[in-house]
Motif scaffolding. Sequence first.
Motif, short mmCIF file in Angstrom:
data_model
loop_
_atom_site.label_atom_id
_atom_site.label_comp_id
_atom_site.label_asym_id
_atom_site.label_seq_id
_atom_site.Cartn_x
_atom_site.Cartn_y
_atom_site.Cartn_z
N LYS A 1 7.04 -10.60 6.15
CA LYS A 1 7.72 -11.39 5.11
C LYS A 1 7.34 -12.86 5.22
O LYS A 1 7.17 -13.54 4.20
N GLY A 2 7.18 -13.37 6.44
CA GLY A 2 6.75 -14.76 6.63
C GLY A 2 5.35 -14.99 6.08
O GLY A 2 5.10 -16.00 5.41
N ILE A 3 4.45 -14.06 6.34
CA ILE A 3 3.08 -14.18 5.81
C ILE A 3 3.10 -14.13 4.30
O ILE A 3 2.41 -14.90 3.63
N ALA A 4 3.93 -13.25 3.73
CA ALA A 4 4.03 -13.16 2.27
C ALA A 4 4.53 -14.47 1.68
O ALA A 4 4.03 -14.93 0.64
N LEU A 5 5.49 -15.10 2.33
CA LEU A 5 6.00 -16.39 1.84
C LEU A 5 4.94 -17.48 1.92
O LEU A 5 4.78 -18.28 1.00
N ILE A 6 4.21 -17.51 3.05
CA ILE A 6 3.14 -18.50 3.21
C ILE A 6 2.08 -18.34 2.12
O ILE A 6 1.52 -19.31 1.63
N GLN A 7 1.85 -17.09 1.72
CA GLN A 7 0.86 -16.81 0.67
C GLN A 7 1.43 -16.94 -0.72
O GLN A 7 0.79 -16.60 -1.71
N SER A 8 2.67 -17.43 -0.82
CA SER A 8 3.37 -17.58 -2.11
C SER A 8 3.45 -16.25 -2.85
O SER A 8 3.32 -16.19 -4.07
N ASN A 9 3.66 -15.19 -2.09
CA ASN A 9 3.78 -13.86 -2.67
C ASN A 9 4.94 -13.12 -2.00
O ASN A 9 4.74 -12.12 -1.31
N PRO A 10 6.18 -13.61 -2.21
CA PRO A 10 7.32 -13.04 -1.50
C PRO A 10 7.62 -11.58 -1.84
O PRO A 10 8.33 -10.91 -1.12
N GLU A 11 7.06 -11.07 -2.92
CA GLU A 11 7.30 -9.68 -3.32
C GLU A 11 6.33 -8.71 -2.64
O GLU A 11 6.42 -7.50 -2.84
N LEU A 12 5.41 -9.23 -1.83
CA LEU A 12 4.45 -8.39 -1.14
C LEU A 12 5.18 -7.39 -0.25
O LEU A 12 6.04 -7.76 0.54
N SER A 13 4.85 -6.12 -0.40
CA SER A 13 5.56 -5.10 0.38
C SER A 13 5.03 -5.04 1.81
O SER A 13 3.87 -5.36 2.08
N VAL A 14 5.90 -4.64 2.73
CA VAL A 14 5.54 -4.47 4.12
C VAL A 14 5.87 -3.03 4.50
O VAL A 14 7.02 -2.61 4.41
N ASP A 15 4.86 -2.27 4.88
CA ASP A 15 5.04 -0.85 5.24
C ASP A 15 4.85 -0.71 6.75
O ASP A 15 3.76 -0.37 7.22
N TYR A 16 5.91 -0.96 7.49
CA TYR A 16 5.83 -0.91 8.95
C TYR A 16 5.42 0.49 9.44
O TYR A 16 4.51 0.62 10.25
N GLU A 17 6.10 1.51 8.98
CA GLU A 17 5.82 2.87 9.45
C GLU A 17 4.38 3.27 9.13
O GLU A 17 3.69 3.86 9.97
N GLY A 18 3.92 2.97 7.94
CA GLY A 18 2.54 3.29 7.56
C GLY A 18 1.54 2.55 8.42
O GLY A 18 0.52 3.11 8.84
N SER A 19 1.83 1.29 8.70
CA SER A 19 0.93 0.49 9.54
C SER A 19 0.84 1.04 10.95
O SER A 19 -0.24 1.19 11.51
N MET A 20 2.00 1.34 11.54
CA MET A 20 2.00 1.86 12.91
C MET A 20 1.31 3.21 12.98
O MET A 20 0.54 3.48 13.90
N GLN A 21 1.57 4.06 11.99
CA GLN A 21 0.92 5.38 11.98
C GLN A 21 -0.60 5.23 11.85
O GLN A 21 -1.36 5.90 12.54
N SER A 22 -1.03 4.32 10.98
CA SER A 22 -2.48 4.16 10.78
C SER A 22 -3.16 3.52 11.98
O SER A 22 -4.37 3.68 12.16
N LEU A 23 -2.42 2.79 12.80
CA LEU A 23 -2.99 2.18 14.00
C LEU A 23 -2.87 3.06 15.24
O LEU A 23 -3.48 2.77 16.27
N SER A 24 -2.11 4.15 15.14
CA SER A 24 -1.97 5.06 16.28
C SER A 24 -3.26 5.88 16.44
O SER A 24 -4.04 6.02 15.49
N THR A 25 -3.47 6.43 17.60
CA THR A 25 -4.70 7.23 17.80
C THR A 25 -4.66 8.49 16.94
O THR A 25 -5.70 8.89 16.41
#
Length: 114
Positions: free
Chosen positions: A62-86
């Motif tokens: 959310k902080g990165i989205a605000l810095i990029q002036s795009n507060p509506e940018l979605s954050v998919d934590y579960e998808g990110s962790m799954q895609s980074l898992s072995t």
Amino acid sequence: MNLIGHSHGGPTIQYIEGVAPEKVASMTAVAGAMKGTKLADVIVESKFLDPIAEVVFGLLGKGIALIQSNPELSVDYEGSMQSLSTTGINEFNAKYGSAAIPKDCNSQGAKADC
């Protein structure tokens, strides 16, 4: 197009190579998660760390989205962790594999014939 991907950007450029190889002249992954990360495995499997990481990464996203002036940018934590898992990256590599991924840390990936 010459692609450079850092961290999660490594699999991103690998995906581009998989769906549009004719557009890719070269790929360079810098500290790319091309084989998954043990940290993601530990976090996903931990009933204690997973909720903490979800809050931390959610706030960071959310902080990165605000810095990029795009507060509506979605954050998919579960998808990110799954895609980074072995497990997740092995599934991804089965679908979008690349000869450019080295077999180990002491070798280089294959170069495409141009």
